[in-house]
Design a protein around this motif. Structure first.
Motif, PDB file in Angstrom:
ATOM      1  N   HIS A 243      31.427-122.104 -22.675  1.00  0.00           N
ATOM      2  CA  HIS A 243      32.086-123.350 -23.085  1.00  0.00           C
ATOM      3  C   HIS A 243      32.584-123.246 -24.529  1.00  0.00           C
ATOM      4  O   HIS A 243      33.679-123.719 -24.851  1.00  0.00           O
ATOM      5  CB  HIS A 243      31.120-124.524 -22.933  1.00  0.00           C
ATOM      6  CG  HIS A 243      30.682-124.766 -21.519  1.00  0.00           C
ATOM      7  ND1 HIS A 243      31.417-125.517 -20.638  1.00  0.00           N
ATOM      8  CD2 HIS A 243      29.592-124.347 -20.840  1.00  0.00           C
ATOM      9  CE1 HIS A 243      30.805-125.560 -19.464  1.00  0.00           C
ATOM     10  NE2 HIS A 243      29.690-124.858 -19.567  1.00  0.00           N
ATOM     11  N   MET A 244      31.767-122.659 -25.394  1.00  0.00           N
ATOM     12  CA  MET A 244      32.165-122.505 -26.790  1.00  0.00           C
ATOM     13  C   MET A 244      33.434-121.669 -26.922  1.00  0.00           C
ATOM     14  O   MET A 244      34.319-121.976 -27.740  1.00  0.00           O
ATOM     15  CB  MET A 244      31.040-121.851 -27.586  1.00  0.00           C
ATOM     16  CG  MET A 244      29.811-122.709 -27.800  1.00  0.00           C
ATOM     17  SD  MET A 244      28.542-121.781 -28.744  1.00  0.00           S
ATOM     18  CE  MET A 244      27.372-123.095 -29.131  1.00  0.00           C
ATOM     19  N   LEU A 245      33.542-120.622 -26.124  1.00  0.00           N
ATOM     20  CA  LEU A 245      34.700-119.733 -26.205  1.00  0.00           C
ATOM     21  C   LEU A 245      35.995-120.456 -25.847  1.00  0.00           C
ATOM     22  O   LEU A 245      37.047-120.206 -26.442  1.00  0.00           O
ATOM     23  CB  LEU A 245      34.491-118.527 -25.294  1.00  0.00           C
ATOM     24  CG  LEU A 245      33.395-117.544 -25.738  1.00  0.00           C
ATOM     25  CD1 LEU A 245      33.071-116.555 -24.623  1.00  0.00           C
ATOM     26  CD2 LEU A 245      33.806-116.807 -27.009  1.00  0.00           C
ATOM     27  N   VAL A 246      35.917-121.367 -24.891  1.00  0.00           N
ATOM     28  CA  VAL A 246      37.095-122.158 -24.515  1.00  0.00           C
ATOM     29  C   VAL A 246      37.526-123.051 -25.674  1.00  0.00           C
ATOM     30  O   VAL A 246      38.723-123.212 -25.944  1.00  0.00           O
ATOM     31  CB  VAL A 246      36.798-123.002 -23.263  1.00  0.00           C
ATOM     32  CG1 VAL A 246      37.941-123.971 -22.983  1.00  0.00           C
ATOM     33  CG2 VAL A 246      36.576-122.093 -22.056  1.00  0.00           C
ATOM     34  N   ARG A 247      36.527-123.612 -26.380  1.00  0.00           N
ATOM     35  CA  ARG A 247      36.832-124.509 -27.498  1.00  0.00           C
ATOM     36  C   ARG A 247      37.201-123.752 -28.769  1.00  0.00           C
ATOM     37  O   ARG A 247      37.757-124.323 -29.703  1.00  0.00           O
ATOM     38  CB  ARG A 247      35.627-125.428 -27.766  1.00  0.00           C
ATOM     39  CG  ARG A 247      35.371-126.440 -26.662  1.00  0.00           C
ATOM     40  CD  ARG A 247      34.291-127.439 -27.053  1.00  0.00           C
ATOM     41  NE  ARG A 247      32.959-126.866 -27.083  1.00  0.00           N
ATOM     42  CZ  ARG A 247      32.094-126.904 -26.068  1.00  0.00           C
ATOM     43  NH1 ARG A 247      32.445-127.468 -24.922  1.00  0.00           N
ATOM     44  NH2 ARG A 247      30.885-126.378 -26.177  1.00  0.00           N
TER      45      ARG A 247
ATOM     46  N   TRP B  47      31.913-112.026 -29.718  1.00  0.00           N
ATOM     47  CA  TRP B  47      32.382-113.408 -29.765  1.00  0.00           C
ATOM     48  C   TRP B  47      32.911-113.882 -31.119  1.00  0.00           C
ATOM     49  O   TRP B  47      33.538-114.948 -31.194  1.00  0.00           O
ATOM     50  CB  TRP B  47      31.255-114.348 -29.328  1.00  0.00           C
ATOM     51  CG  TRP B  47      30.801-114.139 -27.919  1.00  0.00           C
ATOM     52  CD1 TRP B  47      31.503-113.574 -26.897  1.00  0.00           C
ATOM     53  CD2 TRP B  47      29.534-114.518 -27.370  1.00  0.00           C
ATOM     54  NE1 TRP B  47      30.755-113.565 -25.738  1.00  0.00           N
ATOM     55  CE2 TRP B  47      29.535-114.138 -25.996  1.00  0.00           C
ATOM     56  CE3 TRP B  47      28.380-115.130 -27.881  1.00  0.00           C
ATOM     57  CZ2 TRP B  47      28.450-114.348 -25.148  1.00  0.00           C
ATOM     58  CZ3 TRP B  47      27.296-115.342 -27.051  1.00  0.00           C
ATOM     59  CH2 TRP B  47      27.335-114.964 -25.694  1.00  0.00           C
ATOM     60  N   ALA B  48      32.686-113.148 -32.185  1.00  0.00           N
ATOM     61  CA  ALA B  48      33.098-113.630 -33.510  1.00  0.00           C
ATOM     62  C   ALA B  48      34.598-113.882 -33.597  1.00  0.00           C
ATOM     63  O   ALA B  48      35.041-114.863 -34.211  1.00  0.00           O
ATOM     64  CB  ALA B  48      32.668-112.640 -34.589  1.00  0.00           C
ATOM     65  N   ALA B  49      35.399-113.013 -32.981  1.00  0.00           N
ATOM     66  CA  ALA B  49      36.851-113.171 -33.055  1.00  0.00           C
ATOM     67  C   ALA B  49      37.333-114.431 -32.348  1.00  0.00           C
ATOM     68  O   ALA B  49      38.453-114.892 -32.589  1.00  0.00           O
ATOM     69  CB  ALA B  49      37.544-111.945 -32.454  1.00  0.00           C
ATOM     70  N   SER B  50      36.482-115.006 -31.503  1.00  0.00           N
ATOM     71  CA  SER B  50      36.841-116.228 -30.778  1.00  0.00           C
ATOM     72  C   SER B  50      36.357-117.482 -31.480  1.00  0.00           C
ATOM     73  O   SER B  50      36.435-118.580 -30.922  1.00  0.00           O
ATOM     74  CB  SER B  50      36.267-116.177 -29.364  1.00  0.00           C
ATOM     75  OG  SER B  50      36.809-115.082 -28.642  1.00  0.00           O
ATOM     76  N   GLY B  51      35.833-117.341 -32.710  1.00  0.00           N
ATOM     77  CA  GLY B  51      35.458-118.513 -33.493  1.00  0.00           C
ATOM     78  C   GLY B  51      33.994-118.880 -33.470  1.00  0.00           C
ATOM     79  O   GLY B  51      33.612-119.927 -33.997  1.00  0.00           O
TER      80      GLY B  51
ATOM     81  N   GLU C 295      26.924-130.302 -20.785  1.00  0.00           N
ATOM     82  CA  GLU C 295      28.334-130.199 -21.169  1.00  0.00           C
ATOM     83  C   GLU C 295      29.185-131.289 -20.524  1.00  0.00           C
ATOM     84  O   GLU C 295      30.228-131.671 -21.064  1.00  0.00           O
ATOM     85  CB  GLU C 295      28.881-128.819 -20.798  1.00  0.00           C
ATOM     86  CG  GLU C 295      28.504-127.717 -21.767  1.00  0.00           C
ATOM     87  CD  GLU C 295      29.404-127.699 -22.999  1.00  0.00           C
ATOM     88  OE1 GLU C 295      30.500-128.303 -22.953  1.00  0.00           O
ATOM     89  OE2 GLU C 295      29.012-127.084 -24.008  1.00  0.00           O
ATOM     90  N   ALA C 296      28.756-131.804 -19.395  1.00  0.00           N
ATOM     91  CA  ALA C 296      29.496-132.887 -18.747  1.00  0.00           C
ATOM     92  C   ALA C 296      29.433-134.173 -19.569  1.00  0.00           C
ATOM     93  O   ALA C 296      30.299-135.043 -19.442  1.00  0.00           O
ATOM     94  CB  ALA C 296      28.947-133.130 -17.348  1.00  0.00           C
ATOM     95  N   GLU C 297      28.422-134.279 -20.421  1.00  0.00           N
ATOM     96  CA  GLU C 297      28.247-135.471 -21.246  1.00  0.00           C
ATOM     97  C   GLU C 297      28.739-135.275 -22.678  1.00  0.00           C
ATOM     98  O   GLU C 297      29.332-136.161 -23.272  1.00  0.00           O
ATOM     99  CB  GLU C 297      26.773-135.879 -21.259  1.00  0.00           C
ATOM    100  CG  GLU C 297      26.241-136.312 -19.898  1.00  0.00           C
ATOM    101  CD  GLU C 297      24.824-136.835 -19.994  1.00  0.00           C
ATOM    102  OE1 GLU C 297      24.304-136.973 -21.126  1.00  0.00           O
ATOM    103  OE2 GLU C 297      24.230-137.093 -18.937  1.00  0.00           O
ATOM    104  N   ARG C 298      28.458-134.088 -23.234  1.00  0.00           N
ATOM    105  CA  ARG C 298      28.852-133.793 -24.617  1.00  0.00           C
ATOM    106  C   ARG C 298      28.869-132.291 -24.814  1.00  0.00           C
ATOM    107  O   ARG C 298      28.139-131.552 -24.160  1.00  0.00           O
ATOM    108  CB  ARG C 298      27.897-134.436 -25.629  1.00  0.00           C
ATOM    109  CG  ARG C 298      26.436-134.101 -25.428  1.00  0.00           C
ATOM    110  CD  ARG C 298      25.580-134.522 -26.614  1.00  0.00           C
ATOM    111  NE  ARG C 298      25.817-135.860 -27.086  1.00  0.00           N
ATOM    112  CZ  ARG C 298      25.204-136.945 -26.631  1.00  0.00           C
ATOM    113  NH1 ARG C 298      24.330-136.840 -25.647  1.00  0.00           N
ATOM    114  NH2 ARG C 298      25.452-138.122 -27.141  1.00  0.00           N
ATOM    115  N   ALA C 299      29.720-131.839 -25.725  1.00  0.00           N
ATOM    116  CA  ALA C 299      29.826-130.414 -26.000  1.00  0.00           C
ATOM    117  C   ALA C 299      28.589-129.909 -26.738  1.00  0.00           C
ATOM    118  O   ALA C 299      28.063-130.580 -27.631  1.00  0.00           O
ATOM    119  CB  ALA C 299      31.066-130.130 -26.837  1.00  0.00           C
TER     120      ALA C 299
END
Length: 241
Positions: free
Chosen positions: A118-122, A163-167, A69-73
Motif C-alpha cells: 500500500h505504501m508503494l502505491v502512495r 523500496w527507498a526509490a519509491s519514497g 487500510e480500508a479505514e485509514r492508510a
C-alpha cells in the motif's frame, strides 16, 4: 500500526507516537490484553484502535492489513513483535528455534510486505524495525536470538535497497538492555544486573522512555533522508570493550 504492542517496548512506543499526534493501531495475539492496553491508552486522550492477529500467520496479517487500510492508510509500521528463548545452543530445542524465527523474522517479513504494497502505491511510508544490541553482539545462551536480530538488521538494509526509490524510509532501532517484561528474569538476577550496570557506559538499564525520541524522529519527516540504518539506543554498550 505497531506489532506486539500490548506491553513492553511496543506499548511504550505506542504512547510516544500517539503523544506526537499519530493514530495508533495496537496489535497482539491476546484479544483481552490488547483491549486492555487500548482502553488504557485511550484514557490518556490518545487516538487508538486495535487489531488482534498473529504476525506469524501470513494470511491473518494480509487480512488485518487490508481491513485497516480500508479505514485509514498505514503511514508508519513498527515491527516490534518478538520473543526470546534462552538455553545452551547444543541443547536448544528445534521447536523453540522455529518459534523464535517465525516471530522475530517471519513476522517482520509478513507485516512489512503487506503494508509496503500500500505504501508503494502512495509513494511514501515509514517502516521501523525493532532490532537489538544482539544484531551486533553475542553472549552465551542466546545464539538463536542473535541470529534472528542479525537477520532483522540486514533485512532492514534489504528493504531499503528495494523500496527507498519509491519514497519509503526503512530503519531499525536497536535497544540495549532495557527493563522490560522480556528481560524480567535478567533484571531480577543480582549478578547479571551488576554486570549490565558495569558493562554499560551509562551505568544503568534503559528506560522505555529512552526510545521515544528516536521513534518519533524515524516516524517523522525529519528522517526523510535516513534509510537502511540501524540506530543503537544502548547507553554505549556497543562502543566499548
Amino acid at each position: 500500526m505497531i506489532t506486539g504492542s500490548s506491553q513492553g517496548i511496543g506499548r511504550s512506543l505506542a504512547e510516544a507516537l500517539a503523544g506526537a499526534g499519530a493514530h495508533v493501531v495496537l496489535n497482539g495475539r491476546n484479544p483481552e490484553s490488547l483491549s486492555q492496553a487500548a482502553r488504557e491508552l485511550a484514557e490518556t486522550s490518545a487516538s487508538v484502535s486495535s487489531a488482534a492477529f498473529d504476525v506469524t500467520d501470513a494470511d491473518s496479517v494480509a487480512d488485518a492489513v487490508a481491513e485497516i487500510e480500508a479505514e485509514r492508510a498505514i503511514d508508519i509500521l513498527v515491527n516490534n513483535a518478538g520473543i526470546q528463548r534462552r538455553g545452551p545452543l547444543q541443547d536448544f530445542k528445534d521447536g523453540d528455534w522455529r518459534e523464535l524465527m517465525s516471530t522475530n523474522v517471519d513476522g517482520v517479513y509478513y507485516a512489512s510486505k503487506h503494508v509496503a504494497r500500500h505504501m508503494l502505491v502512495r509513494g511514501r511510508g515509514k517502516v521501523i524495525n525493532i532490532a537489538s544490541v544482539q544484531s551486533e553482539l553475542a553472549r552465551p545462551g542466546i545464539a538463536p536470538y542473535t541470529a534472528a536480530k542479525g537477520a532483522v538488521r540486514n533485512f532492514t538494509r534489504g528493504m531499503c535497497a528495494d523500496w527507498a526509490a519509491s519514497g519509503l524510509q526503512i530503519n531499525a532501532i536497536a535497544p540495549g538492555y532495557f527493563d522490560t517484561p522480556l528481560n524480567a528474569a535478567l533484571v531480577a538476577d543480582p549478578e547479571f544486573d551488576a554486570w549490565i550496570r558495569k558493562r554499560t557506559p551509562a551505568g544503568r538499564w534503559g528506560d522505555l522512555k529512552d526510545l521515544h525520541g528516536i521513534a518519533i524522529f524515524l516516524a517523522s519527516s525529519a528522517s526523510d533522508f535516513v534509510n537502511g540504518q540501524t540506530i543503537y539506543v544502548d547507553g554505549g554498550i556497543t562502543t566499548v570493550i
